[in-house]
Scaffold this active site. Sequence first.
Site, PDB file in Angstrom:
ATOM      1  NE  ARG A   1     102.349 -18.477  15.600  1.00 59.04           N
ATOM      2  CZ  ARG A   1     102.552 -17.412  15.387  1.00 59.04           C
ATOM      3  NH1 ARG A   1     101.085 -17.588  14.986  1.00 59.04           N
ATOM      4  NH2 ARG A   1     103.015 -16.194  15.625  1.00 59.04           N
TER       5      ARG A   1
ATOM      6  CG  ASN B   1      99.506  -8.805  21.913  1.00 58.84           C
ATOM      7  OD1 ASN B   1      99.273  -9.600  21.237  1.00 58.84           O
ATOM      8  ND2 ASN B   1      99.902  -7.995  20.972  1.00 58.84           N
ATOM      9  CE  LYS B   2     103.251 -11.324  16.240  1.00 59.22           C
ATOM     10  NZ  LYS B   2     103.894 -12.433  16.094  1.00 59.22           N
TER      11      LYS B   2
ATOM     12  CD  GLN C   1     101.713 -10.505  11.348  1.00 53.77           C
ATOM     13  OE1 GLN C   1     102.275  -9.523  11.665  1.00 53.77           O
ATOM     14  NE2 GLN C   1     102.295 -11.542  12.432  1.00 53.77           N
TER      15      GLN C   1
ATOM     16  CG  ASP D   1      99.664 -14.025  20.547  1.00 54.87           C
ATOM     17  OD1 ASP D   1      99.850 -13.282  20.515  1.00 54.87           O
ATOM     18  OD2 ASP D   1      99.409 -14.823  19.825  1.00 54.87           O
TER      19      ASP D   1
ATOM     20  NE  ARG E   1      97.598 -13.420  12.169  1.00 58.07           N
ATOM     21  CZ  ARG E   1      97.144 -12.167  12.450  1.00 58.07           C
ATOM     22  NH1 ARG E   1      95.921 -12.394  11.623  1.00 58.07           N
ATOM     23  NH2 ARG E   1      97.514 -12.210  13.527  1.00 58.07           N
ATOM     24  N   GLY E   2      96.909 -15.826  14.765  1.00 56.99           N
ATOM     25  CA  GLY E   2      95.798 -14.942  15.864  1.00 56.99           C
ATOM     26  C   GLY E   2      95.685 -15.755  16.917  1.00 56.99           C
ATOM     27  CB  ALA E   3      95.804 -16.149  20.691  1.00 60.03           C
TER      28      ALA E   3
HETATM   29  O1  MRU Z   1     101.722 -13.694  15.345  1.00 55.69           O
HETATM   30  P1  MRU Z   1     100.993 -13.005  14.985  1.00 55.69           P
HETATM   31  O2  MRU Z   1     100.007 -12.972  13.971  1.00 55.69           O
HETATM   32  O3  MRU Z   1      99.694 -15.041  15.005  1.00 55.69           O
HETATM   33  O4  MRU Z   1     100.078 -12.317  16.349  1.00 55.69           O
HETATM   34  C1  MRU Z   1      98.655 -13.096  16.224  1.00 55.69           C
HETATM   35  C2  MRU Z   1      99.100 -11.256  17.942  1.00 55.69           C
HETATM   36  O5  MRU Z   1      99.632 -10.481  18.057  1.00 55.69           O
HETATM   37  C3  MRU Z   1      97.115 -10.851  18.059  1.00 55.69           C
HETATM   38  O6  MRU Z   1      97.642  -9.802  18.906  1.00 55.69           O
HETATM   39  C4  MRU Z   1      96.919 -12.049  19.033  1.00 55.69           C
HETATM   40  O7  MRU Z   1      96.694 -13.384  18.947  1.00 55.69           O
HETATM   41  C5  MRU Z   1      95.822 -11.579  19.692  1.00 55.69           C
HETATM   42  S1  MRU Z   1      93.765 -11.846  18.369  1.00 55.69           S
HETATM   43  C6  MRU Z   1      93.151 -11.989  18.554  1.00 55.69           C
END
Ligand code: MRU
Length: 356
Positions: free
Chosen positions: A88, A250-251, A199, A240, A51-53
């Site tokens: 996603r 973002n999250k 996370q 993201d 996970r994470g962009a």
């Molecule tokens: O749902 P996730 O865990 O994939 O969400 C991740 C985030 O929101 C991060 O802050 C974002 O992807 C930046 S990662 C460098």
Amino acid sequence: MKIEGKEYRTIWFENNIVKIIDQTKLPHQFIIKDLKSAKDAINAIKVMEVRGAPLIGATAAYGLVLSIIEKNDLSFLKKTAEDLINSRPTAINLKWAIDRMMNKLSSVNDNKILEIALNEAKEICEEDVKFCESIGLNGLKIIEKIYNKKKDTVNILTHCNAGWLATINWGTATSPIYHAHKKGIPVHVWADETRPRNQGANLTSYELNEEKIPNTIIADNTGGILMQRGEVDLCIVGTDRTLANGDVCNKIGTYLKALAAHDNDVPFYVALPSSTIDWNIKNFKDIPIEERNSEELSHIEGLDDKGKIKKVQIYPTKSKAMNLAFDVTPAKYVTGLITEKGVCEASNDALQKMFK
Ligand code: MRU
């Protein structure tokens, strides 16, 4: 970065298999998982083993490599590309990585396609490492400036995990922190727990511990009072999808932290590689916001008293729950964007100047 003293990346390719660190098992178990097919890659993104962009972008690129290994056929490749993009919805990196791979592969002949796909997937990873390192060096200057004035530990609040586990190495929001720590600047991180998947606690605090960076997990609603008490010097978060006008998706919960930062004059920075910029969407309301299964809210997983991982229900059985995974922070609440090319204002003009 290190886990138990050993250097890792989050994804790599070995003997026709893609290796990942299964993030659904962290922090209690460190498991390296094999992705052997395009379906495995799609599933890993969906269930958030990765996970994470930036990392889901890289996994999608490798998903195409696995698809070619399985069946060297253009229509199968196109279908895999579509399924990967749809795995996603919110992070633009998925589409960015797939478009980059497909552009490279569209006019390639069959016997060269695997080699070219593999090189491009590796290049996406190498580039991300370089960009995250530059983000770190650019963000370091901000931390250094605060330290030179304060002459005491710099307290940084972050949300979710925009650490090395969300990228290939270094992270985006954590990279300036790792660079400051390496330079001997005392830093302490407030890690927002980041419900519902935690996370911040399970990944950010975990990776900072492994790198010996002082950190404290806080409940998601705690940042506001810490800012009022002067205990946050700056916020750095990831993204993201960043719109060309500087709005940042973002999250879930990032927006509320930005509002609190604005009200308390705490600088609020967003760290991003250019792969997270969406140059097309003009209005943030058009960003597809992922809504995940409400079971992520109503149930929680942890260690039982015998040290075994156990999932329990925490909500009333009859209650409904809603699980929106992302929100958008308007550019006006963002102090600056920390990119691989430098730090700029969150605005159309500044982004155009930096990248176009
Ligand atoms: O749902 P996730 O865990 O994939 O969400 C991740 C985030 O929101 C991060 O802050 C974002 O992807 C930046 S990662 C460098």
